[in-house]
Design a protein around this motif. Sequence first.
Motif, PDB file in Angstrom:
ATOM      1  N   ASN A   7       3.419 -16.868   6.097  1.00 46.91           N
ATOM      2  CA  ASN A   7       2.173 -16.094   6.105  1.00 46.91           C
ATOM      3  C   ASN A   7       2.167 -15.019   7.186  1.00 46.91           C
ATOM      4  O   ASN A   7       1.114 -14.682   7.735  1.00 46.91           O
ATOM      5  N   ASP A   8       3.348 -14.474   7.502  1.00 47.87           N
ATOM      6  CA  ASP A   8       3.446 -13.388   8.471  1.00 47.87           C
ATOM      7  C   ASP A   8       4.046 -12.164   7.778  1.00 47.87           C
ATOM      8  O   ASP A   8       4.263 -12.158   6.562  1.00 47.87           O
ATOM      9  N   PHE A   9       4.318 -11.116   8.557  1.00 51.19           N
ATOM     10  CA  PHE A   9       4.835  -9.878   7.965  1.00 51.19           C
ATOM     11  C   PHE A   9       6.167 -10.108   7.256  1.00 51.19           C
ATOM     12  O   PHE A   9       6.438  -9.550   6.196  1.00 51.19           O
ATOM     13  N   PHE A  10       7.020 -10.938   7.853  1.00 50.86           N
ATOM     14  CA  PHE A  10       8.339 -11.190   7.258  1.00 50.86           C
ATOM     15  C   PHE A  10       8.205 -11.861   5.893  1.00 50.86           C
ATOM     16  O   PHE A  10       8.789 -11.421   4.898  1.00 50.86           O
ATOM     17  N   SER A  11       7.444 -12.937   5.844  1.00 53.33           N
ATOM     18  CA  SER A  11       7.423 -13.756   4.633  1.00 53.33           C
ATOM     19  C   SER A  11       6.636 -13.119   3.497  1.00 53.33           C
ATOM     20  O   SER A  11       6.885 -13.414   2.322  1.00 53.33           O
ATOM     21  N   ASN A  12       5.692 -12.230   3.814  1.00 50.79           N
ATOM     22  CA  ASN A  12       4.842 -11.639   2.777  1.00 50.79           C
ATOM     23  C   ASN A  12       5.320 -10.266   2.292  1.00 50.79           C
ATOM     24  O   ASN A  12       4.661  -9.640   1.458  1.00 50.79           O
ATOM     25  N   GLU A  13       6.457  -9.809   2.781  1.00 48.60           N
ATOM     26  CA  GLU A  13       6.881  -8.434   2.493  1.00 48.60           C
ATOM     27  C   GLU A  13       7.323  -8.253   1.040  1.00 48.60           C
ATOM     28  O   GLU A  13       8.009  -9.109   0.457  1.00 48.60           O
ATOM     29  N   LYS A  14       6.916  -7.124   0.461  1.00 49.03           N
ATOM     30  CA  LYS A  14       7.394  -6.682  -0.842  1.00 49.03           C
ATOM     31  C   LYS A  14       7.921  -5.261  -0.686  1.00 49.03           C
ATOM     32  O   LYS A  14       7.396  -4.488   0.128  1.00 49.03           O
ATOM     33  N   SER A  15       8.943  -4.909  -1.441  1.00 45.20           N
ATOM     34  CA  SER A  15       9.602  -3.622  -1.260  1.00 45.20           C
ATOM     35  C   SER A  15       9.897  -2.985  -2.611  1.00 45.20           C
ATOM     36  O   SER A  15      10.144  -3.676  -3.610  1.00 45.20           O
ATOM     37  N   TYR A  16       9.894  -1.651  -2.604  1.00 46.36           N
ATOM     38  CA  TYR A  16      10.009  -0.886  -3.855  1.00 46.36           C
ATOM     39  C   TYR A  16      10.800   0.385  -3.570  1.00 46.36           C
ATOM     40  O   TYR A  16      10.599   1.033  -2.534  1.00 46.36           O
ATOM     41  N   ILE A  17      11.721   0.735  -4.462  1.00 40.59           N
ATOM     42  CA  ILE A  17      12.445   1.999  -4.359  1.00 40.59           C
ATOM     43  C   ILE A  17      11.869   2.945  -5.402  1.00 40.59           C
ATOM     44  O   ILE A  17      11.911   2.653  -6.602  1.00 40.59           O
ATOM     45  N   SER A  18      11.341   4.067  -4.927  1.00 42.17           N
ATOM     46  CA  SER A  18      10.707   5.001  -5.863  1.00 42.17           C
ATOM     47  C   SER A  18      11.766   5.679  -6.734  1.00 42.17           C
ATOM     48  O   SER A  18      12.722   6.259  -6.213  1.00 42.17           O
ATOM     49  N   PRO A  19      11.605   5.633  -8.057  1.00 38.46           N
ATOM     50  CA  PRO A  19      12.607   6.254  -8.933  1.00 38.46           C
ATOM     51  C   PRO A  19      12.517   7.780  -8.971  1.00 38.46           C
ATOM     52  O   PRO A  19      13.455   8.443  -9.421  1.00 38.46           O
ATOM     53  N   ALA A  20      11.394   8.326  -8.495  1.00 36.57           N
ATOM     54  CA  ALA A  20      11.199   9.779  -8.543  1.00 36.57           C
ATOM     55  C   ALA A  20      10.188  10.184  -7.479  1.00 36.57           C
ATOM     56  O   ALA A  20       9.526   9.332  -6.881  1.00 36.57           O
ATOM     57  N   ASP A  21      10.086  11.488  -7.228  1.00 40.73           N
ATOM     58  CA  ASP A  21       9.028  11.968  -6.344  1.00 40.73           C
ATOM     59  C   ASP A  21       7.683  11.521  -6.916  1.00 40.73           C
ATOM     60  O   ASP A  21       7.463  11.562  -8.142  1.00 40.73           O
ATOM     61  N   VAL A  45       5.819  10.272  -1.677  1.00 42.17           N
ATOM     62  CA  VAL A  45       7.127   9.651  -1.533  1.00 42.17           C
ATOM     63  C   VAL A  45       8.150  10.474  -2.308  1.00 42.17           C
ATOM     64  O   VAL A  45       7.798  11.209  -3.237  1.00 42.17           O
ATOM     65  N   LEU A  46       9.405  10.339  -1.914  1.00 43.23           N
ATOM     66  CA  LEU A  46      10.488  11.070  -2.558  1.00 43.23           C
ATOM     67  C   LEU A  46      11.336  10.119  -3.389  1.00 43.23           C
ATOM     68  O   LEU A  46      11.329   8.897  -3.174  1.00 43.23           O
ATOM     69  N   ALA A  47      12.065  10.671  -4.303  1.00 36.75           N
ATOM     70  CA  ALA A  47      12.980   9.863  -5.113  1.00 36.75           C
ATOM     71  C   ALA A  47      13.953   9.117  -4.212  1.00 36.75           C
ATOM     72  O   ALA A  47      14.513   9.686  -3.268  1.00 36.75           O
ATOM     73  N   GLY A  48      14.143   7.851  -4.485  1.00 39.53           N
ATOM     74  CA  GLY A  48      15.059   7.036  -3.690  1.00 39.53           C
ATOM     75  C   GLY A  48      14.456   6.466  -2.432  1.00 39.53           C
ATOM     76  O   GLY A  48      15.120   5.716  -1.705  1.00 39.53           O
ATOM     77  N   GLU A  49      13.216   6.793  -2.148  1.00 41.30           N
ATOM     78  CA  GLU A  49      12.570   6.331  -0.919  1.00 41.30           C
ATOM     79  C   GLU A  49      12.197   4.854  -1.040  1.00 41.30           C
ATOM     80  O   GLU A  49      11.756   4.386  -2.092  1.00 41.30           O
ATOM     81  N   VAL A  50      12.354   4.119   0.073  1.00 42.56           N
ATOM     82  CA  VAL A  50      12.001   2.705   0.119  1.00 42.56           C
ATOM     83  C   VAL A  50      10.588   2.573   0.674  1.00 42.56           C
ATOM     84  O   VAL A  50      10.295   3.072   1.759  1.00 42.56           O
ATOM     85  N   ILE A  51       9.717   1.920  -0.077  1.00 40.15           N
ATOM     86  CA  ILE A  51       8.334   1.710   0.347  1.00 40.15           C
ATOM     87  C   ILE A  51       8.094   0.216   0.444  1.00 40.15           C
ATOM     88  O   ILE A  51       8.418  -0.546  -0.481  1.00 40.15           O
ATOM     89  N   ASP A  52       7.547  -0.224   1.570  1.00 41.63           N
ATOM     90  CA  ASP A  52       7.315  -1.648   1.807  1.00 41.63           C
ATOM     91  C   ASP A  52       5.846  -1.904   2.081  1.00 41.63           C
ATOM     92  O   ASP A  52       5.143  -1.048   2.634  1.00 41.63           O
ATOM     93  N   GLY A  53       5.377  -3.079   1.736  1.00 43.34           N
ATOM     94  CA  GLY A  53       4.039  -3.517   2.078  1.00 43.34           C
ATOM     95  C   GLY A  53       4.059  -4.991   2.427  1.00 43.34           C
ATOM     96  O   GLY A  53       4.830  -5.769   1.849  1.00 43.34           O
ATOM     97  N   THR A  54       3.233  -5.386   3.372  1.00 40.16           N
ATOM     98  CA  THR A  54       3.182  -6.787   3.780  1.00 40.16           C
ATOM     99  C   THR A  54       1.883  -7.040   4.523  1.00 40.16           C
ATOM    100  O   THR A  54       1.128  -6.108   4.819  1.00 40.16           O
ATOM    101  N   PHE A  55       1.619  -8.312   4.842  1.00 40.57           N
ATOM    102  CA  PHE A  55       0.424  -8.623   5.625  1.00 40.57           C
ATOM    103  C   PHE A  55       0.646  -9.887   6.431  1.00 40.57           C
ATOM    104  O   PHE A  55       1.514 -10.710   6.120  1.00 40.57           O
ATOM    105  N   MET A  56      -0.145 -10.029   7.481  1.00 38.58           N
ATOM    106  CA  MET A  56      -0.173 -11.251   8.282  1.00 38.58           C
ATOM    107  C   MET A  56      -1.541 -11.893   8.092  1.00 38.58           C
ATOM    108  O   MET A  56      -2.575 -11.239   8.258  1.00 38.58           O
ATOM    109  N   SER A  57      -1.547 -13.150   7.727  1.00 42.12           N
ATOM    110  CA  SER A  57      -2.791 -13.883   7.527  1.00 42.12           C
ATOM    111  C   SER A  57      -3.448 -14.172   8.872  1.00 42.12           C
ATOM    112  O   SER A  57      -2.830 -14.787   9.755  1.00 42.12           O
ATOM    113  N   ALA A  58      -4.707 -13.753   9.014  1.00 42.09           N
ATOM    114  CA  ALA A  58      -5.426 -13.992  10.264  1.00 42.09           C
ATOM    115  C   ALA A  58      -5.651 -15.488  10.492  1.00 42.09           C
ATOM    116  O   ALA A  58      -5.529 -15.985  11.621  1.00 42.09           O
TER     117      ALA A  58
END
Length: 736
Positions: free
Chosen positions: A177-191, A214-227
Amino acid sequence: MSKIIYTHTDEAPLLATYSLLPLIEAYAKKAGVEFETRDISLAGRILAQFPERLTEEQRIGDALAELGDLANDPSANIIKLPNISASTPQLKAAVAELQELGFDVPNVPEDPQSEDEKDIAARYDKVKGSAVNPVLRQGNSDRRAPGAVKAYAKAHPHRMGDWAADSKTRVATMGENDFFSNEKSYISPADDTLRIELVGEDGSTTVLKEKLPVLAGEVIDGTFMSAKALDAFLEGAIAEAKDDGVLFSAHLKATMMKVSDPIIFGHVVKTFFAPVFEKYGADLAAAGLSANDGLGAIYAGLAALPNGSAIKAAFDEQIAAGPELAMVNSDKGITGLHVPSDVIIDASMPAMIRIGGHMWGPDGGEADTLAVIPDSSYAGIYQATIEDCKQNGKLDPATMGTVPNVGLMAQKAEEYGSHDKTFEIPQAGTVRVVNGAGETIFDHEVDEGDIWRACQTKDAPIRDWVKLAVTRARLSGTPAVFWLDANRAHDANLIQKIEEYLPEHDTEGLDLHIMAPAEATRFSLARIRQGLDTISVTGNVLRDYNTDLFPILEVGTSAKMLSIVPLMAGGGLFETGAGGSAPKHVQQLLEEDYLRWDSLGEFFALAASFEHLAQTTDNAKAQVLATTLDAATAAFLENDRSPGRKLGTIDNRGSHFYLGLYWAQKLAEQTDDAELAAAFAPLAATLAENEKTIVDELIAVQGTSVEVGGYYRPDDAKADAVMRPSATLNTAISQF
């Protein structure tokens, strides 16, 4: 004239600049090189945000924006000194000082409501945290200990504390339930242009960030830490520290991670003092006293409350009841929970490991410590180092190898806390990241108070980072390890890109690895103990952690590192080492007229800058400056001319004199440029003849308090007088 930009920053590095810059300007001028300064100090950044509130004489340009543009120019040559990455208390202190100096800058809004307050808060957000580095770092990082520094450390090893096999020191981290364990990641296929929104359980939609290009090929991540998970973890850690009889210490990065980590720090304070906040939390909140700002800010505001003395007594009672707190200054009763920017993980953890797993307790003595690092993303590197030291004993600087770093940071890679994409969630619901077609690329179910953040890493910097890693591995002939965990979403995407880009290079005969951070730590430490070198190839945050951890263990400090940033546009950024104990150095100067700041990092950066200038402008004299400066720095180390540790020895100003002496001598002796040799021979003779007089003048001023006109914005005339007290040296340089 060839040109080098020298940054005007903060604290001890700024004070040192008053002494060093006149000398290097005079030397460089003989080679057709001129220096220009740009003010990127915290005070300068604040003033640049509010020109409409200042008089014409008070206004200054936005030097940071200017340098950001220059970093994308092939002709850029920038020497970047350490600057304050401001926490909220530091920002408020700087604003108060500027107001006292007559600058009409507004107060920092506590809870911005009106449009004007929101505008002011937005401007200050541009100033806080790592406002400087993401703008200037338009290239990836090549950071290592110069050969002369490593040789000196081996010949004169610094003290390392003994480790007991039964040491109770360890790292406590969440792991779930921290930033590490909740992380999801996505590579954008296009701008594309993404949107971040919170869909509440009540069906409402709140847009957290309207447009995220975002640009093509860019890595976008999102995550959260449970309070809730964070608070439960902290309660357990506090109880463990109490039961084990060890110090309790929290290690965060409330400067760079300027949104997330102050909130986490506030949770630490509120959990440690839970009974106090349960009873008096409403009173503190009504007075604008936030746990996020630390005990120091709360204590300072209690005098204005009618029940302030009762609240202070409640805090004192809880300190006595809980585990002993690790101290920043035991003599003054300053704990690690006083100021969020006092205990910064990348400096505090290596220092603790270096002295045998100890921190300072309330009694002024060393003690075992429970090092609380809530997010588990990189906590493992410190636990692995602690385990290694428990098993194998302290490291030996006289024999150990080195761990240079190639760091991914260009174009705001991994964005150091993702300031503009970090949110304290106002209500339970789902955070969604939506693409331009309205499709959800990933989402998280969150509760009120959770900390959600995203970050970006563009494709071009990743490709450049892989290239730089291969280049360094080839040039050094040592193994290179990508510190990436396949079980982490972001790292898995980077591994995919590494496997795509490595075939673009000749890797035959190279020893390249991909390892999770804790495994990479153990691998590197095993090699270090054999006297072998290993390149760590890391992302942005680990770059910062590793370039403190290993240098502090190897050479005693991270301030002596050579840090080169080959800018992707073709220019060069040359960094001078970490700020470290810069605030304490300033305090000592003001109290005793003695500055212990070591400018060795500036010397190395300067030589690299001259060399880059010579290569890009075909200035042969600049290359002579570079070569002789390296030779002078080697002599400087051989003769132990770094600042001493006590009054009566040379301080920062004396070290600058000796660099000037050795540099003039090396220039006078060199045979590559007869004109420069002839120009510097008289100066070398003058400095040598007057060595005792100059040193005596520099030492004579020590022992009394001085005034420089301001902590965040010193008065130039006062600071210059303090930092250049030798009339003999000043005359020699000005006549030259």
